[in-house]
Motif scaffolding. Structure first.
Motif, PDB file in Angstrom:
ATOM      1  N   PHE A  77       0.805  -1.222   0.000  1.00  0.00           N
ATOM      2  CA  PHE A  77       0.000   0.000   0.000  1.00  0.00           C
ATOM      3  C   PHE A  77       0.836   1.270   0.000  1.00  0.00           C
ATOM      4  CE2 PHE A  77      -3.319  -2.923   1.540  1.00  0.00           C
ATOM      5  CZ  PHE A  77      -4.308  -2.600   0.631  1.00  0.00           C
ATOM      6  N   TRP A  78       2.007   1.228   0.629  1.00  0.00           N
ATOM      7  CA  TRP A  78       2.852   2.408   0.725  1.00  0.00           C
ATOM      8  C   TRP A  78       4.284   2.073   0.292  1.00  0.00           C
ATOM      9  CZ3 TRP A  78      -0.015   1.012   5.258  1.00  0.00           C
ATOM     10  CH2 TRP A  78      -1.240   1.689   5.358  1.00  0.00           C
ATOM     11  N   PRO A  79       4.488   1.764  -0.991  1.00  0.00           N
ATOM     12  CA  PRO A  79       5.810   1.337  -1.442  1.00  0.00           C
ATOM     13  C   PRO A  79       6.884   2.400  -1.249  1.00  0.00           C
ATOM     14  CG  PRO A  79       4.343   1.667  -3.314  1.00  0.00           C
ATOM     15  CD  PRO A  79       3.513   1.802  -2.074  1.00  0.00           C
ATOM     16  N   ALA A  80       6.535   3.656  -1.317  1.00  0.00           N
ATOM     17  CA  ALA A  80       7.527   4.730  -1.164  1.00  0.00           C
ATOM     18  C   ALA A  80       8.134   4.732   0.232  1.00  0.00           C
ATOM     19  CB  ALA A  80       6.892   6.083  -1.463  1.00  0.00           C
ATOM     20  N   MET A  81       7.388   4.309   1.219  1.00  0.00           N
ATOM     21  CA  MET A  81       7.872   4.300   2.597  1.00  0.00           C
ATOM     22  C   MET A  81       8.832   3.134   2.841  1.00  0.00           C
ATOM     23  SD  MET A  81       4.380   5.203   4.684  1.00  0.00           S
ATOM     24  CE  MET A  81       5.164   4.858   6.259  1.00  0.00           C
ATOM     25  N   HIS A  82       8.874   2.156   1.947  1.00  0.00           N
ATOM     26  CA  HIS A  82       9.656   0.952   2.168  1.00  0.00           C
ATOM     27  C   HIS A  82      10.677   0.700   1.059  1.00  0.00           C
ATOM     28  CE1 HIS A  82       7.168  -0.345   5.533  1.00  0.00           C
ATOM     29  NE2 HIS A  82       6.152   0.101   4.853  1.00  0.00           N
TER      30      HIS A  82
END
Length: 85
Positions: A77-82
């Motif tokens: 859901f939040w690829p930018a954070m990982h």
């Protein structure tokens, strides 16, 4: 009579949901056309039943497995954070 039909249909939906979740062959999976033939209220019921079943399965996992699954879902859901993982 209507109540009995509703209960029978609900039981059939739960059976189908369970079969889908435990990974039976494609012949058991609900198709797009099958979903399209259902009424909105029926689809909402299916969604809530799926959510409830997934939550109960998740709660049966070991704490480490729960954390690993949470991380995988967050990556989705939040690829930018990982990105650094």
């Amino acid at each position: 009579m209507r109540r009995a039909e509703h209960i029978k249909k609900r039981n059939k939906n739960m059976e189908t949901l369970l079969l889908e979740c435990i990974g039976y062959d494609d012949e058991w999976l609900t198709t797009r056309s099958s979903y399209k033939s259902q009424k909105r209220d029926e689809l909402v019921d299916i969604i809530f039943e799926q959510r409830s079943l997934m939550k109960s399965i998740f709660n049966k996992l070991e704490p480490e497995a729960q954390e690993d699954l949470k991380k995988e879902i967050e990556k989705f859901f939040w690829p930018a954070m990982h990105k650094e993982d």
